[in-house]
Motif scaffolding. Structure first.
Motif, mmCIF file in Angstrom:
data_model
loop_
_atom_site.group_PDB
_atom_site.id
_atom_site.type_symbol
_atom_site.label_atom_id
_atom_site.label_comp_id
_atom_site.label_asym_id
_atom_site.label_seq_id
_atom_site.Cartn_x
_atom_site.Cartn_y
_atom_site.Cartn_z
ATOM 1 N N SER A 171 8.922 -6.046 -6.050
ATOM 2 C CA SER A 171 8.195 -7.077 -6.802
ATOM 3 C C SER A 171 8.185 -6.827 -8.309
ATOM 4 N N MET A 172 8.582 -5.626 -8.752
ATOM 5 C CA MET A 172 8.595 -5.340 -10.183
ATOM 6 C C MET A 172 9.646 -6.194 -10.889
ATOM 7 N N VAL A 173 9.224 -6.906 -11.929
ATOM 8 C CA VAL A 173 10.182 -7.665 -12.732
ATOM 9 C C VAL A 173 10.331 -7.070 -14.129
ATOM 10 N N ALA A 174 9.318 -6.325 -14.595
ATOM 11 C CA ALA A 174 9.398 -5.688 -15.909
ATOM 12 C C ALA A 174 8.244 -4.696 -16.052
ATOM 13 N N TYR A 175 8.413 -3.749 -16.956
ATOM 14 C CA TYR A 175 7.282 -2.901 -17.347
ATOM 15 C C TYR A 175 7.543 -2.354 -18.727
ATOM 16 N N GLN A 176 6.449 -2.000 -19.413
ATOM 17 C CA GLN A 176 6.520 -1.349 -20.707
ATOM 18 C C GLN A 176 5.716 -0.065 -20.628
ATOM 19 N N GLY A 177 6.263 1.000 -21.172
ATOM 20 C CA GLY A 177 5.606 2.290 -21.083
ATOM 21 C C GLY A 177 6.355 3.199 -20.126
ATOM 22 N N ASP A 178 5.612 4.031 -19.419
ATOM 23 C CA ASP A 178 6.190 4.989 -18.473
ATOM 24 C C ASP A 178 5.563 4.738 -17.105
ATOM 25 N N VAL A 179 6.194 3.902 -16.321
ATOM 26 C CA VAL A 179 5.700 3.567 -14.984
ATOM 27 C C VAL A 179 6.694 4.098 -13.962
ATOM 28 N N ARG A 180 6.176 4.779 -12.941
ATOM 29 C CA ARG A 180 7.015 5.361 -11.902
ATOM 30 C C ARG A 180 6.714 4.713 -10.562
ATOM 31 N N PHE A 181 7.740 4.656 -9.712
ATOM 32 C CA PHE A 181 7.622 3.950 -8.442
ATOM 33 C C PHE A 181 8.041 4.875 -7.300
ATOM 34 N N ALA A 182 7.219 4.909 -6.261
ATOM 35 C CA ALA A 182 7.521 5.691 -5.067
ATOM 36 C C ALA A 182 7.511 4.753 -3.875
ATOM 37 N N ASN A 183 8.647 4.600 -3.225
ATOM 38 C CA ASN A 183 8.755 3.693 -2.089
ATOM 39 C C ASN A 183 8.105 4.334 -0.875
ATOM 40 N N LYS A 184 7.036 3.732 -0.393
ATOM 41 C CA LYS A 184 6.279 4.269 0.737
ATOM 42 C C LYS A 184 6.572 3.520 2.036
ATOM 43 N N GLY A 185 7.531 2.594 2.007
ATOM 44 C CA GLY A 185 7.852 1.847 3.219
ATOM 45 C C GLY A 185 6.656 1.075 3.713
ATOM 46 N N SER A 186 6.280 1.305 4.983
ATOM 47 C CA SER A 186 5.124 0.620 5.574
ATOM 48 C C SER A 186 3.882 1.487 5.537
ATOM 49 N N GLY A 187 3.871 2.523 4.679
ATOM 50 C CA GLY A 187 2.680 3.355 4.555
ATOM 51 C C GLY A 187 2.845 4.653 5.326
ATOM 52 N N GLY A 188 1.752 5.142 5.892
ATOM 53 C CA GLY A 188 1.773 6.392 6.639
ATOM 54 C C GLY A 188 2.428 6.245 7.998
ATOM 55 N N LEU A 189 2.472 7.343 8.750
ATOM 56 C CA LEU A 189 3.134 7.352 10.050
ATOM 57 C C LEU A 189 2.511 6.341 11.005
ATOM 58 N N GLY A 190 1.168 6.275 11.013
ATOM 59 C CA GLY A 190 0.494 5.331 11.897
ATOM 60 C C GLY A 190 0.890 3.899 11.611
ATOM 61 N N LYS A 191 0.938 3.540 10.327
ATOM 62 C CA LYS A 191 1.333 2.176 9.947
ATOM 63 C C LYS A 191 2.787 1.913 10.324
ATOM 64 N N MET A 192 3.657 2.925 10.146
ATOM 65 C CA MET A 192 5.061 2.735 10.449
ATOM 66 C C MET A 192 5.271 2.517 11.945
ATOM 67 N N LEU A 193 4.529 3.255 12.773
ATOM 68 C CA LEU A 193 4.645 3.076 14.209
ATOM 69 C C LEU A 193 4.174 1.694 14.625
ATOM 70 N N LYS A 194 3.068 1.247 14.034
ATOM 71 C CA LYS A 194 2.580 -0.088 14.352
ATOM 72 C C LYS A 194 3.535 -1.154 13.851
ATOM 73 N N ALA A 195 4.134 -0.925 12.686
ATOM 74 C CA ALA A 195 5.079 -1.884 12.144
ATOM 75 C C ALA A 195 6.287 -2.022 13.057
#
Length: 238
Positions: free
Chosen positions: A43-67
């Motif tokens: 969803s990122m279209v732009a940023y200014q400054g120092d922004v970092r992104f960590a892809n967490k997928g569907s969240g924790g293990l519990g969320k991933m199993l439910k997904a």
């Protein structure tokens, strides 16, 4: 040389002290000074400054199993750093809410971003019609902080306490705590429409106290949950 016209003045970045602020109806500005946020992956279209992104997928293990079991995976990325972050989703319109020790139930397709202080989870519907549809699922957001959701066009917020309220399951965006929900199955289909029915196979019935937000467009099937006839709707408030 000089560039003439109002383009850079008319569309310049808006000043705001709010953590979540609308740059316009389809673009959300997030002030990273207030801490980490979660945003829909991609969803990122732009940023200014120092922004970092960590892809967490569907969240924790519990969320991933439910997904994996439900097809309702909501792919999120954790955003940290400082500066201004701009997010959007296919030029859909954006609605910003602030929860104060409260909760909402949201169609996963409409989740755009929320504060790191907001807890989220995937929930199975608890309604009598669920067995007939193979199960429906939604995302719960609870706690204190900002939430941004997308809608296809300007939505309508219906007060369910004022009258019995029904909506096409694929058009429902979210509902608030205090709202009870059930499923109505119209087995007549097109035949029902010709006989004077709605022709909509799956409807959601709402009661209690609170609001349901409905967009003027049905959600496009994603990941299988919509193909079951619903918009990823959970009944955990009952």
């Amino acid at each position: 040389m000089t560039i003439h016209g109002s383009l850079f003045q008319e569309f310049k970045e808006k000043e705001s002290q709010d953590p979540f602020a609308l740059q316009n109806k389809k673009l959300l500005r997030i002030d990273m000074r207030y801490g980490e946020v979660w945003a829909r992956t991609g969803s990122m279209v732009a940023y200014q400054g120092d922004v970092r992104f960590a892809n967490k997928g569907s969240g924790g293990l519990g969320k991933m199993l439910k997904a994996a079991a439900t097809g309702e995976g909501v792919k999120m990325m954790q955003c940290s750093g400082h500066g201004e972050l701009f997010v959007a989703d296919q030029a859909a319109e954006i609605q910003v809410l602030y929860l104060e020790n409260d909760m909402i139930s949201v169609n996963g397709e409409n989740v755009l971003a929320f504060s790191n202080s907001i807890q989220w989870d995937i929930h199975r519907i608890q309604a009598r019609g669920a067995a007939m549809t193979g199960g429906l699922y939604n995302v719960s957001l609870r706690g204190t902080g900002y939430v941004a959701v997308t809608t296809k066009g300007d939505p309508v917020a219906l007060d369910v306490a004022s009258a019995p309220t029904f909506a096409d399951a694929q058009a429902v965006v979210l509902w608030t705590s205090g709202v009870s929900m059930d499923v109505r199955i119209d087995t007549g289909g097109i035949g029902s429409m010709l006989r004077g029915g709605t022709g909509e196979l799956l409807q959601m019935s709402f009661g209690g106290q609170g609001h349901v937000l409905v967009q003027p467009s049905e959600s496009v099937p994603q990941g299988g949950h919509q193909s079951q006839g619903g918009a990823g709707l959970g009944g955990f408030f009952q």
